[in-house]
Design an enzyme around this catalytic site. Structure first.
Site, mmCIF file in Angstrom:
data_model
loop_
_atom_site.group_PDB
_atom_site.id
_atom_site.type_symbol
_atom_site.label_atom_id
_atom_site.label_comp_id
_atom_site.label_asym_id
_atom_site.label_seq_id
_atom_site.Cartn_x
_atom_site.Cartn_y
_atom_site.Cartn_z
ATOM 1 N N ASP A 429 17.561 16.927 -34.784
ATOM 2 C CA ASP A 429 16.740 15.785 -35.201
ATOM 3 C C ASP A 429 17.666 14.625 -35.568
ATOM 4 O OD1 ASP A 429 13.711 15.273 -36.463
ATOM 5 O OD2 ASP A 429 15.325 14.140 -37.463
ATOM 6 N N ASN A 437 14.833 2.379 -36.178
ATOM 7 C CA ASN A 437 13.715 1.750 -35.455
ATOM 8 C C ASN A 437 13.280 0.455 -36.133
ATOM 9 O OD1 ASN A 437 12.719 2.766 -33.077
ATOM 10 N ND2 ASN A 437 11.510 4.376 -34.038
ATOM 11 N N ASP A 446 14.247 3.502 -28.461
ATOM 12 C CA ASP A 446 14.066 4.194 -27.174
ATOM 13 C C ASP A 446 15.405 4.387 -26.459
ATOM 14 O OD1 ASP A 446 11.417 4.349 -27.625
ATOM 15 O OD2 ASP A 446 10.798 2.920 -26.075
ATOM 16 N N GLU A 472 11.842 12.178 -32.448
ATOM 17 C CA GLU A 472 13.299 12.106 -32.314
ATOM 18 C C GLU A 472 13.910 13.496 -32.486
ATOM 19 O OE1 GLU A 472 11.714 12.103 -34.917
ATOM 20 O OE2 GLU A 472 12.890 12.049 -36.745
HETATM 21 N N1 LIG Z 1 11.722 4.171 -30.587
HETATM 22 C C1 LIG Z 1 11.065 5.317 -30.684
HETATM 23 N N2 LIG Z 1 10.789 5.807 -31.901
HETATM 24 C C2 LIG Z 1 10.156 6.971 -32.005
HETATM 25 C C3 LIG Z 1 9.727 7.669 -30.869
HETATM 26 N N3 LIG Z 1 9.108 8.803 -31.290
HETATM 27 C C4 LIG Z 1 9.131 8.805 -32.656
HETATM 28 N N4 LIG Z 1 9.769 7.710 -33.064
HETATM 29 C C5 LIG Z 1 10.013 7.280 -34.418
HETATM 30 O O1 LIG Z 1 10.911 8.147 -35.049
HETATM 31 C C6 LIG Z 1 10.761 7.988 -36.450
HETATM 32 C C7 LIG Z 1 10.897 9.295 -37.122
HETATM 33 O O2 LIG Z 1 10.873 9.051 -38.498
HETATM 34 P P1 LIG Z 1 10.920 10.186 -39.577
HETATM 35 O O3 LIG Z 1 10.116 11.348 -39.134
HETATM 36 O O4 LIG Z 1 10.582 9.541 -40.894
HETATM 37 O O5 LIG Z 1 12.402 10.647 -39.610
HETATM 38 P P2 LIG Z 1 13.752 9.898 -39.771
HETATM 39 O O6 LIG Z 1 13.577 8.464 -40.080
HETATM 40 O O7 LIG Z 1 14.605 10.217 -38.600
HETATM 41 O O8 LIG Z 1 14.311 10.584 -41.057
HETATM 42 P P3 LIG Z 1 14.893 12.031 -41.125
HETATM 43 O O9 LIG Z 1 14.407 12.831 -39.980
HETATM 44 O O10 LIG Z 1 14.390 12.544 -42.430
HETATM 45 O O11 LIG Z 1 16.366 11.887 -41.102
HETATM 46 C C8 LIG Z 1 9.373 7.326 -36.649
HETATM 47 O O12 LIG Z 1 9.566 5.995 -37.098
HETATM 48 C C9 LIG Z 1 8.763 7.306 -35.263
HETATM 49 O O13 LIG Z 1 7.982 6.163 -35.035
HETATM 50 C C10 LIG Z 1 9.996 7.109 -29.581
HETATM 51 O O14 LIG Z 1 9.680 7.642 -28.541
HETATM 52 N N5 LIG Z 1 10.672 5.936 -29.558
#
Ligand SMILES: Nc1nc2c(ncn2[C@@H]2O[C@H](COP(=O)(O)OP(=O)(O)OP(=O)(O)O)[C@@H](O)[C@H]2O)c(=O)[nH]1
Length: 558
Positions: A429, A437, A446, A472
């Site tokens: 992850d 983002n 992306d 992610e």
């Molecule tokens: N650009 C982009 N963002 C994505 C995609 N899928 C998920 N996300 C974003 O990934 C982010 C995941 O956030 P969180 O689950 O809070 O996790 P994190 O910010 O990585 O924090 P931790 O996992 O705790 O380290 C969210 O803001 C989603 O919108 C995608 O296909 N493209």
């Protein structure tokens, strides 16, 4: 096989030489029976009154739904001995046929044939009615009364036994090949329908089979071999097969040309009209409206011939690839059908080729359509393959999606469990991806996901299953890998991502990932393994991120 005999008779008679004659139609005179039915004596009186007329054609034609017709032919035997011939009336679908041989004004012999009479007397399938005549020296007269409510033609010739046998053999080969080919083609399409569930194949099989039935009826093969007593079936079978053939052809064309996609109302019209025609024919047959049935059958045929070609042109104009295959195929069969129709209407001289044109057209059509169906199948296979591939792939990263991962993992899973082989799973992850983002925008997010996917793909061995688990998060299933090896591998990935400056170009902290690793244990499911790795991923996040749990140093205890 038929050579012209010596002809030194007057314009109405024929001088025999003992060899086969060509078609004698131009030598004969004809009378159409209107109103009253004539017997031989009546016909003789009509001849004396000069009511018989020449047609001047090698084969006389009387059109569709015609009343009975008489033919009179003078045959002079100049030798001193009787001449044995086979009199051939080359029309197998005559309902009734009476032949009288008169010598010096005296009736010598008479025969009765026709498929409205039970038994298939004198009928040679596909060839016609054959009568053994002995023509005494001097002047012989043949009177023939024929009736066919569908379409009346009278191809008449005299053949030697050898020539007749040769002609019969030729027809046997021809129809053997035709039926064999069409039946094989129909069965092939039925099997394709069974396998692919594509209705175009079913309709095509029905179309071909109804043509075979139609041909069995009009050539007399069916009447001769299968239903010699069922005269009603012989007549109505022809009408029913004609209608069914046209309707199945239209159903096939609608489906094959995919009218439902660009001309749904036209498709509905075709379906509705086909139904109407079938119901009307059923009513006409039940009520014994023979003339109405004849007009409906031939009218439908004419519309069918025009309609199939028009549909092909229509599909081509709409840029449908299938139309380019369909049009030449339809042109072949419809050309054959049109020649047959003109022949039936008496507008084209009937001979072996004009009567057989429908069959030749049908064979050519089947060959061209088999190519078309093959190409359509290829196209559909490609489209299905593309769709299946797309359904398994994550659109952004090009990795397998979660569903495809589960499917592919199941195969590896059972092999590992059966053979007690080690297998591990890594769940990865991206850390603080949300912040990334938020700061640089979704687009940049992306790009990062794509780069991580690329790096993971390059790091994997052949046989590993890599997939985007969602958001992610990525998952790796590693066959032949125990936990110790998996954590070493996971650690290497973590370091590579940290050092690889994946997020280069964006002014932010270096991108890091956290990983959870778990190994296949006996009695657990794939879900359990993912849960175990997820738990460890959670631990890695909780302990500060940018790490793998269990860490490399703890491999032994895991
Ligand atoms: N650009 C982009 N963002 C994505 C995609 N899928 C998920 N996300 C974003 O990934 C982010 C995941 O956030 P969180 O689950 O809070 O996790 P994190 O910010 O990585 O924090 P931790 O996992 O705790 O380290 C969210 O803001 C989603 O919108 C995608 O296909 N493209």
């Amino acid at each position: 096989a038929v050579s012209a005999g010596t002809d030194a008779g007057d314009s109405r008679g024929f001088l025999l030489s003992g060899t086969s004659t060509g078609p004698l139609g131009a030598r004969a005179s004809y009378l159409v029976e209107r109103g009253t039915t004539l017997d031989l004596a009546g016909a003789q009186r009509a001849l004396q009154r000069g009511n018989f007329r020449l047609q001047g054609r090698t084969t006389a034609g009387f059109g569709i739904a015609a009343p009975p017709a008489w033919m009179h032919l003078e045959l002079t035997n100049p030798s001193g001995n009787p001449l044995a011939y086979r009199l051939l009336i080359g029309m197998p679908w005559l309902d009734s046929l009476d032949v009288y041989l008169v010598h010096d004004g005296r009736l010598l012999q008479s025969w009765r044939g026709g498929d409205a009479r039970p038994g298939a007397g004198y009928l040679v399938p596909a060839v016609g009615y054959v009568f053994p005549v002995r023509l005494a020296p001097g002047r012989n007269e043949l009177y023939v009364r024929a009736y066919a409510p569908e379409a009346l033609m009278l191809p008449v010739s005299l053949l030697t036994t050898g020539d007749l046998e040769a002609a019969e053999l030729g027809y046997r080969y021809r129809y053997g090949a035709l039926y064999g080919f069409l039946l094989a083609f129909a069965i092939y399409n039925l099997m394709l329908f069974r396998g692919l569930r594509e209705r175009a194949h079913l309709y095509y099989a029905l179309y071909v089979l109804s043509f075979v039935v139609l041909s069995l009826v009009y050539t007399g093969h069916g009447f001769m071999w299968w239903w010699p007593q069922q005269t009603g079936f012989q007549r109505n079978g022809l009408f029913a097969a004609m209608i069914f053939y046209a309707c199945a052809g239209f159903a096939f064309a609608s489906r094959f040309l995919q009218l439902q996609d660009y001309a749904p109302s036209l498709r509905r019209w075709i379906g509705g009209l086909s139904l109407l025609v079938m119901v009307s024919m059923a009513v006409f047959i039940a009520a014994e409206f023979v003339r109405a049935a004849v007009y409906l059958a031939f009218g439908t045929f004419a519309v069918f011939a025009l309609g199939m070609v028009s549909l092909g042109v229509f599909a081509c104009r709409r840029d449908r690839t299938v139309g380019h295959f369909f049009l030449p195929a339809a042109l072949c069969s419809m050309l054959g059908l049109s020649i047959g129709l003109l022949c039936a209407l008496g507008l084209v001289t009937a001979n072996e080729w004009t009567i057989g044109a429908v069959e030749i057209g049908m064979m050519l059509e089947a060959i061209l359509l088999s190519l078309a169906l093959g190409s359509r199948m290829r196209q559909q296979k490609r489209a299905r393959f593309r769709a299946e591939r797309l359904a398994r792939i994550d659109g952004l990263t090009g990795l397998l999606n979660r569903r495809a991962f589960i499917t592919d993992a199941a195969a590896l899973w059972s092999t590992a469990v059966r053979h007690g082989r080690p297998m591990s799973l890594l769940l990865l992850d991206i850390d603080f991806f949300k912040q990334f983002n938020d700061r640089f925008g979704h687009e940049c997010g992306d790009r990062i996901l794509e780069r991580v996917a690329k790096l993971l793909t390059q790091s994997c061995r052949e046989g590993d299953i890599l997939s985007r688990w969602g958001g992610e998060e990525f998952v790796l299933l590693l066959p032949e890998t125990d936990l110790a090896q998996a954590t070493v591998f996971g650690e290497r990935i973590r370091r590579e991502i940290e050092c690889n400056r994946i997020a280069a170009g964006f002014q932010g902290p270096p991108l890091t990932v956290s990983l959870g690793a778990a190994q296949l244990q006996s009695e657990i499911t794939l879900n359990d393994l993912v849960d175990a790795a997820d738990q460890r991923l959670y631990d890695a996040k909780r302990c500060g991120r940018n790490r793998i749990v269990p860490p490399v140093a703890e491999q032994v205890v895991a």
